[in-house]
Each structure stands twice: as C-alpha cells, then as structure tokens.
Enzyme design. Structure first.
Site, PDB file in Angstrom:
ATOM      1  N   GLY A   1       0.812  -1.220   0.000  1.00 22.96           N
ATOM      2  CA  GLY A   1       0.000   0.000   0.000  1.00 22.96           C
ATOM      3  C   GLY A   1       0.837   1.258   0.000  1.00 22.96           C
TER       4      GLY A   1
ATOM      5  N   GLU B   1       3.582   6.380  -7.961  1.00 28.20           N
ATOM      6  CA  GLU B   1       3.698   6.153  -9.405  1.00 28.20           C
ATOM      7  C   GLU B   1       4.453   4.853  -9.719  1.00 28.20           C
ATOM      8  OE1 GLU B   1       2.573   6.919 -13.058  1.00 28.20           O
ATOM      9  OE2 GLU B   1       1.901   8.106 -11.348  1.00 28.20           O
TER      10      GLU B   1
ATOM     11  N   HIS C   1       4.312   2.005  -8.058  1.00 28.12           N
ATOM     12  CA  HIS C   1       3.347   0.900  -7.998  1.00 28.12           C
ATOM     13  C   HIS C   1       2.437   0.916  -9.222  1.00 28.12           C
ATOM     14  CE1 HIS C   1       4.061   1.463  -3.525  1.00 28.12           C
ATOM     15  NE2 HIS C   1       4.247   0.168  -3.662  1.00 28.12           N
TER      16      HIS C   1
ATOM     17  N   GLY D   1       9.070  -5.080  -8.612  1.00 26.03           N
ATOM     18  CA  GLY D   1       9.945  -3.990  -9.034  1.00 26.03           C
ATOM     19  C   GLY D   1      11.416  -4.313  -8.827  1.00 26.03           C
TER      20      GLY D   1
ATOM     21  N   LYS E   1      13.556  -2.154  -8.033  1.00 24.26           N
ATOM     22  CA  LYS E   1      14.060  -1.342  -6.917  1.00 24.26           C
ATOM     23  C   LYS E   1      14.433  -2.261  -5.754  1.00 24.26           C
ATOM     24  CE  LYS E   1      13.633   2.048  -3.631  1.00 24.26           C
ATOM     25  NZ  LYS E   1      12.931   1.358  -2.582  1.00 24.26           N
TER      26      LYS E   1
ATOM     27  N   SER F   1       9.603   5.457  -3.398  1.00 26.35           N
ATOM     28  CA  SER F   1       9.448   4.508  -2.297  1.00 26.35           C
ATOM     29  C   SER F   1       8.467   5.092  -1.293  1.00 26.35           C
ATOM     30  CB  SER F   1      10.805   4.291  -1.625  1.00 26.35           C
ATOM     31  OG  SER F   1      10.620   3.734  -0.340  1.00 26.35           O
TER      32      SER F   1
END
Ligand code: PAF
Length: 282
Positions: free
Chosen positions: A27, A31, A33, A144, A146, A182
C-alpha cells in the site's frame, strides 16, 4: 473494482480465471506501484493487486507500526488503473493462526545484503508471497527492480518450488531528481529530501568510474570504499554499498570479472531515521 478481504471470497471471485496478473504491495501507492499495475495489464487479465503490511517481514525495531496506511487513497488510484480485484486482507484474514510454517531462502541469497541487516526479512517476504500466490493463483506476478534482491529471492523460490508463475521484473521509477520512488520517502524531512537524490548520483558515479577503468577486484573494492566515504561525508550512514554479480548477488572473483559477468551496485543507507535502498545495473 472489487475489494475483498477474505481468502474464501477471493477464491470465489477469481474462480475460472487462468490468466491472472498479480501485483502484491504493502500500500501507500505511488507512481512506481502504478507502473507495476500497467505492466501487469500487458501480461495478463484480470489484474489483481494486494495491499497487506506484512508483519512477518519487519524486525522488532523496524517501522511496522508507523508504515503509512492510506487505503482510501490507494483504492482510488487502483480504480483509475482498471484493477479488477484488490485483495486487502486483515492480519486475521491472512494469518488466522500464527504463521509457523515459513518459506526460508537459502543463506547465500537470503542472509546477505538486505538479509544481513534485516535478519528474517526474506523469510517474511517469501512466506507472505507464497501465501498470496496460493490465494490468488496468478499466471504472472510483477515485482519492481528497486527491491533487486527481493526480486531475485522470489524468482529463485518460484523456480525451485516449481510454482507455475512467471515473474515479470519492472524498472525502477524515479522522481525527476533521480530519487527512486518509495513509500519510505515520505519519512524524509525537507532537508533530507533535498539530499536524498545524492544516493542515486553516487551510484551513477561509481558505475561510470567502474566502466572507465580496468576490471580488477582491487578497483572494485576501492570504488565501493569511495562511494561509502562520499556518503558518510555527506552525513549518510551506509549499511552497505556493494558491487555484486547480477546472476547471484555474490561478490565477483577476478575470474568472474575476466569473464565479464554482469554486475549491479546495491546500496542501503540511512539518512537520518530513514533507510533507503537503491541499485544500478552496470
Ligand atoms: O515489496 C513489497 O512491497 C513487499 O515486500 C511485498 C512483496 C508486497 C511482500 O510483502
């Protein structure tokens, strides 16, 4: 969009679907996500997202309690993206009894880098992702880059446990100044937010310096030490800044460098009370 909290209702809703594209999240969507949702749309139908802040992956002194919970805003964002089902279980829904059965990654992948500084993190991630996969039964799932090591842990887990799911990697989405998006960026003070893009700049600089010189292990160690020093001097507290092989996240030997193994720089650093991670493939 259907918002479902119980595992039984999720199963009812998804019965007969065999091309589900799944995006698990905790949650506080941004952007980054949403780019995962869009990628999911290209790989399957319907798209199912989940929002669950997973206690199992937080250490005792980490930010489980203060992790931002912004459900109404998140729902509006997912509606806009055309997500079909949002699975948002409570802890009682997903863990009705203590989750004693766990999925533990091998130490050579799960106990290094993030796993060294966040013991048990990948056990918590692997366990919840397995359970979410079992509830959703997707054909593909998007993660992702990241969270580079997390992506690798999930890929290896799916492969070794023969889960019939294709894992799709998604590029990191950055703010215009380079800071990787993040949910934890929201913890930064104004001054820290102004400093935060330096992490990515240091990664870029390190990458460039590596490419400009000879592929030797002593240079690699020197560049890691330089990056650490620069960040320390700017007031950051590095957990690690490390150049590893993309294929297994291990430190390359001279033979690996001679064989031109693809590399990635991974970093986890604290700025004030906020811990940021980022990475850059070389
Ligand atoms: O990357 C995340 O947000 C979480 O680790 C995940 C994959 C949703 C599991 O809780």
């Amino acid at each position: 969009m259907k918002i479902i909290s119980s595992i039984a209702d999720l199963r009812d809703q998804l019965r007969g679907q065999n091309r589900i594209a799944f995006v698990p999240t905790m949650g506080n969507l941004h952007e980054g996500h949403l780019s995962l949702m869009r990628l999911a749309q290209r790989h399957g139908d319907p798209v199912v997202a989940s929002i669950f802040v997973n206690r199992l992956q937080f250490g005792p002194n980490e930010d489980f309690d203060k992790y931002p919970r912004t459900m109404e805003r998140d729902i509006a964002m997912l509606e806009k993206e055309g997500v079909y089902v949002l699975f948002a279980p409570t802890e009682k829904d997903l863990y009705p009894v203590p989750q004693d059965f766990r999925v533990t990654p091998p130490g050579d992948l799960g106990d290094i880098l993030e796993g060294e500084f966040r013991p048990g993190f990948f056990n918590g991630v692997s366990t919840v992702v397995t359970k979410l996969f079992n509830c959703t039964q997707p054909r593909v799932a998007v993660f992702g880059k990241k969270d580079y090591q997390q992506l690798m842990v999930i890929r290896r887990m799916v492969s070794q446990l023969a889960m019939p799911i294709e894992i799709i990697p998604a590029d990191t989405i950055r703010e215009t100044d380079g800071l990787a998006m993040s949910s934890r960026n929201g913890y930064l003070t104004t001054t820290e937010r102004a400093e935060a893009p330096h992490l990515y700049r240091v990664l870029q600089q390190t990458r460039q310096q590596w490419l400009d010189g000879a592929g030797r292990t002593d240079r690699l160690l020197q560049l890691e030490a330089d990056a650490r020093r620069i960040l320390l001097e700017r007031g950051w507290q590095p957990d690690y800044i490390s150049i590893r092989m993309q294929k297994n996240l291990l430190t390359p030997s001279q033979a690996d460098l001679d064989a031109n193994e693809a590399l990635v720089i991974l970093a986890a650093v604290k700025l004030g009370a906020t811990r940021l991670i980022d990475n850059l493939e070389i």
